[in-house]
Motif scaffolding. Sequence first.
Motif, mmCIF file in Angstrom:
data_model
loop_
_atom_site.group_PDB
_atom_site.id
_atom_site.type_symbol
_atom_site.label_atom_id
_atom_site.label_comp_id
_atom_site.label_asym_id
_atom_site.label_seq_id
_atom_site.Cartn_x
_atom_site.Cartn_y
_atom_site.Cartn_z
ATOM 1 N N ILE A 34 0.835 -1.203 0.000
ATOM 2 C CA ILE A 34 0.000 0.000 0.000
ATOM 3 C C ILE A 34 0.871 1.255 0.000
ATOM 4 O O ILE A 34 2.094 1.197 0.122
ATOM 5 N N HIS A 35 0.213 2.385 -0.135
ATOM 6 C CA HIS A 35 0.892 3.675 -0.234
ATOM 7 C C HIS A 35 0.555 4.528 0.988
ATOM 8 O O HIS A 35 -0.377 4.229 1.735
ATOM 9 N N LEU A 36 1.284 5.621 1.123
ATOM 10 C CA LEU A 36 1.065 6.501 2.263
ATOM 11 C C LEU A 36 -0.368 7.021 2.291
ATOM 12 O O LEU A 36 -0.978 7.134 3.362
ATOM 13 N N TRP A 37 -0.924 7.331 1.121
ATOM 14 C CA TRP A 37 -2.302 7.866 1.107
ATOM 15 C C TRP A 37 -3.329 6.816 1.543
ATOM 16 O O TRP A 37 -4.391 7.160 2.015
ATOM 17 N N ASP A 38 -2.995 5.526 1.394
ATOM 18 C CA ASP A 38 -3.904 4.470 1.840
ATOM 19 C C ASP A 38 -3.989 4.387 3.360
ATOM 20 O O ASP A 38 -5.021 3.988 3.905
ATOM 21 N N MET A 39 -2.897 4.710 4.043
ATOM 22 C CA MET A 39 -2.778 4.327 5.450
ATOM 23 C C MET A 39 -2.582 5.470 6.429
ATOM 24 O O MET A 39 -2.739 5.269 7.636
ATOM 25 N N ALA A 40 -2.227 6.665 5.964
ATOM 26 C CA ALA A 40 -1.838 7.728 6.896
ATOM 27 C C ALA A 40 -2.917 8.012 7.936
ATOM 28 O O ALA A 40 -2.665 7.994 9.150
ATOM 29 N N ALA A 41 -4.131 8.277 7.490
ATOM 30 C CA ALA A 41 -5.219 8.593 8.425
ATOM 31 C C ALA A 41 -5.515 7.410 9.333
ATOM 32 O O ALA A 41 -5.703 7.558 10.551
ATOM 33 N N GLY A 42 -5.561 6.211 8.761
ATOM 34 C CA GLY A 42 -5.899 5.025 9.534
ATOM 35 C C GLY A 42 -4.881 4.680 10.588
ATOM 36 O O GLY A 42 -5.228 4.230 11.692
ATOM 37 N N ILE A 43 -3.598 4.887 10.287
ATOM 38 C CA ILE A 43 -2.548 4.622 11.272
ATOM 39 C C ILE A 43 -2.758 5.478 12.506
ATOM 40 O O ILE A 43 -2.689 4.993 13.647
ATOM 41 N N LEU A 44 -3.019 6.776 12.297
ATOM 42 C CA LEU A 44 -3.216 7.652 13.455
ATOM 43 C C LEU A 44 -4.468 7.264 14.224
ATOM 44 O O LEU A 44 -4.471 7.258 15.464
ATOM 45 N N LEU A 45 -5.527 6.916 13.522
ATOM 46 C CA LEU A 45 -6.761 6.493 14.199
ATOM 47 C C LEU A 45 -6.505 5.301 15.117
ATOM 48 O O LEU A 45 -6.926 5.296 16.279
ATOM 49 N N VAL A 46 -5.812 4.284 14.609
ATOM 50 C CA VAL A 46 -5.547 3.091 15.421
ATOM 51 C C VAL A 46 -4.693 3.447 16.633
ATOM 52 O O VAL A 46 -4.983 3.028 17.764
ATOM 53 N N ARG A 47 -3.658 4.218 16.421
ATOM 54 C CA ARG A 47 -2.793 4.578 17.543
ATOM 55 C C ARG A 47 -3.537 5.396 18.584
ATOM 56 O O ARG A 47 -3.394 5.155 19.785
#
Length: 272
Positions: A221-234
């Motif tokens: 995946i790419h940064l645009w796929d995961m950036a928001a979701g990573i912060l949400l999980v953390r």
Amino acid sequence: MDQLYSEILALAAEAAQKAGIFIREGRKKGLHVDAKSRIDFVSDKDKQSETLIREMIRKKYPEHLFFGEESIYGDSPEEEKAEINRFTNDDFVWVVDPIDGTVNYIRDYPQYAISIGVVHHREIIVGVIYDPFRDELFTAQKGKGAFRNGLPIHVSDAREAGDAIINTSMPTNSMLTRENMVARIPLVSETFQSMRIWNCAAISLASVACGRSDADYEAGIHLWDMAAGILLVREAGGTVTQLDGSPCALTETDVLATNGHIHEAAVRALNT
């Protein structure tokens, strides 16, 4: 700085909702679809959604940088990584996927979302995911917790991998990445209660953040796929690393997110 971050979060939420409503209603008028590759596609609504979001950002923060899927796609992985590595500590970078889950969207399968993350000091400081089908807005600001439609969310309490649901997606960046992902399914099936293949990293990560599922692993995946979701999980109390358990950089392409309790078990299952 907290006040500025809060203002940025408010704009990201507004842009995500406007774009979400646009793509939901726009789909009824028909789509024009082009193939990026045999397994990856883009619609005219992807491009129009990105333009809508970009113009809203430019109007309020003309000095901020924009890193969007439809703006960047076509660069080689090496060029994409080099561009991310050029982000400076002073840069505010809006990382946007105007429709995550495009194939789902094209097929009218209700598993797609708008994803907007903002990077500052080379860290993700704001994350917004909007699911226009369920009308769910997920938001997070670094150090301030995670929310769904304004209410706090938290990862699940599952303590054993055998009681846990793990999400994943069929990679679209290459057939080799897809083959490597599929090869892990037997290992995962031996460890986890169940698996979901959603092909929308944003919603997969949001589901971990709100406790609907317990883990998510994404390959290629790419940064645009995961950036928001990573912060949400953390911010919801979970853990995000590379698949081998090492720290996750902005340039990472293989990511594991869990509720934290089952993280070590997930790492073992994915690396056996």
